[in-house]
Scaffold this motif. Structure first.
Motif, PDB file in Angstrom:
ATOM      1  N   VAL A 148      38.584 -21.201  13.518  1.00 50.72           N
ATOM      2  CA  VAL A 148      39.720 -20.336  13.253  1.00 50.72           C
ATOM      3  C   VAL A 148      40.895 -21.262  12.928  1.00 50.72           C
ATOM      4  O   VAL A 148      41.186 -22.192  13.683  1.00 50.72           O
ATOM      5  N   HIS A 149      41.519 -21.020  11.798  1.00 53.08           N
ATOM      6  CA  HIS A 149      42.664 -21.811  11.361  1.00 53.08           C
ATOM      7  C   HIS A 149      43.931 -21.010  11.636  1.00 53.08           C
ATOM      8  O   HIS A 149      44.049 -19.868  11.201  1.00 53.08           O
ATOM      9  N   ILE A 150      44.857 -21.625  12.353  1.00 52.32           N
ATOM     10  CA  ILE A 150      46.122 -20.991  12.703  1.00 52.32           C
ATOM     11  C   ILE A 150      47.236 -21.859  12.139  1.00 52.32           C
ATOM     12  O   ILE A 150      47.227 -23.083  12.316  1.00 52.32           O
ATOM     13  N   ALA A 151      48.188 -21.239  11.454  1.00 57.40           N
ATOM     14  CA  ALA A 151      49.260 -22.007  10.829  1.00 57.40           C
ATOM     15  C   ALA A 151      50.572 -21.246  10.905  1.00 57.40           C
ATOM     16  O   ALA A 151      50.601 -20.015  10.970  1.00 57.40           O
ATOM     17  N   SER A 152      51.655 -22.018  10.894  1.00 61.47           N
ATOM     18  CA  SER A 152      52.983 -21.421  10.771  1.00 61.47           C
ATOM     19  C   SER A 152      53.628 -21.958   9.505  1.00 61.47           C
ATOM     20  O   SER A 152      53.472 -23.128   9.160  1.00 61.47           O
TER      21      SER A 152
ATOM     22  N   SER B  12      41.379 -23.094   3.014  1.00 66.75           N
ATOM     23  CA  SER B  12      41.629 -22.546   1.674  1.00 66.75           C
ATOM     24  C   SER B  12      42.191 -21.122   1.760  1.00 66.75           C
ATOM     25  O   SER B  12      43.027 -20.736   0.942  1.00 66.75           O
ATOM     26  N   ALA B  13      41.782 -20.361   2.759  1.00 69.14           N
ATOM     27  CA  ALA B  13      42.343 -19.020   2.953  1.00 69.14           C
ATOM     28  C   ALA B  13      43.817 -19.108   3.350  1.00 69.14           C
ATOM     29  O   ALA B  13      44.627 -18.284   2.919  1.00 69.14           O
ATOM     30  N   LEU B  14      44.168 -20.110   4.142  1.00 67.04           N
ATOM     31  CA  LEU B  14      45.581 -20.321   4.476  1.00 67.04           C
ATOM     32  C   LEU B  14      46.382 -20.661   3.229  1.00 67.04           C
ATOM     33  O   LEU B  14      47.502 -20.168   3.037  1.00 67.04           O
TER      34      LEU B  14
ATOM     35  N   HIS C  66      46.492 -25.685  12.911  1.00 69.65           N
ATOM     36  CA  HIS C  66      45.556 -26.004  13.982  1.00 69.65           C
ATOM     37  C   HIS C  66      44.246 -25.285  13.696  1.00 69.65           C
ATOM     38  O   HIS C  66      44.244 -24.099  13.370  1.00 69.65           O
ATOM     39  N   ALA C  67      43.133 -25.989  13.829  1.00 75.72           N
ATOM     40  CA  ALA C  67      41.814 -25.380  13.671  1.00 75.72           C
ATOM     41  C   ALA C  67      41.046 -25.569  14.974  1.00 75.72           C
ATOM     42  O   ALA C  67      41.029 -26.661  15.546  1.00 75.72           O
TER      43      ALA C  67
ATOM     44  N   CYS D  18      49.949 -17.371  10.300  1.00 77.12           N
ATOM     45  CA  CYS D  18      48.697 -17.074   9.601  1.00 77.12           C
ATOM     46  C   CYS D  18      47.520 -17.399  10.503  1.00 77.12           C
ATOM     47  O   CYS D  18      47.557 -18.367  11.262  1.00 77.12           O
ATOM     48  N   GLU D  19      46.473 -16.613  10.374  1.00 79.43           N
ATOM     49  CA  GLU D  19      45.205 -16.885  11.047  1.00 79.43           C
ATOM     50  C   GLU D  19      44.096 -16.551  10.065  1.00 79.43           C
ATOM     51  O   GLU D  19      44.004 -15.414   9.596  1.00 79.43           O
TER      52      GLU D  19
END
Length: 89
Positions: free
Chosen positions: A5-9, A52-54, A76-77, A46-47
């Protein structure tokens, strides 16, 4: 093998009149949401299942009228199974 799971701000710098188009885009997406807004700056969380989805979220935001810049602040992944585990105090 478990999925990541990729989490980004993201910090989005924009004209004040671009808020409506940002809100419309985020309302149509399940992988991003508005966390905070201050006049001409918005923080988007974003999650997603991949980096690439981010980047698709970043690209979609950058394509909107009135957007000056979209900056990735944190990424963060982590293994999805570890995110589902309870944390003891």
């Amino acid at each position: 093998m478990s999925r990541l799971v990729h989490i980004a701000s993201l910090v989005v710098h924009h004209r004040e009149d671009a808020c409506a188009v940002i809100d419309t885009l985020l309302g149509e997406r399940r992988d991003a949401e508005l966390a905070l807004r201050e006049r001409n700056r918005s923080i988007v969380l974003c999650e997603a299942d991949s980096d690439s989805a981010l980047m698709q979220v970043v690209d979609a935001l950058q394509a909107l009228p009135g957007i000056h810049a979209v900056n990735l602040v944190h990424h963060h992944a982590e293994d999805a199974e570890s995110l589902d585990q309870e944390i003891s105090p």
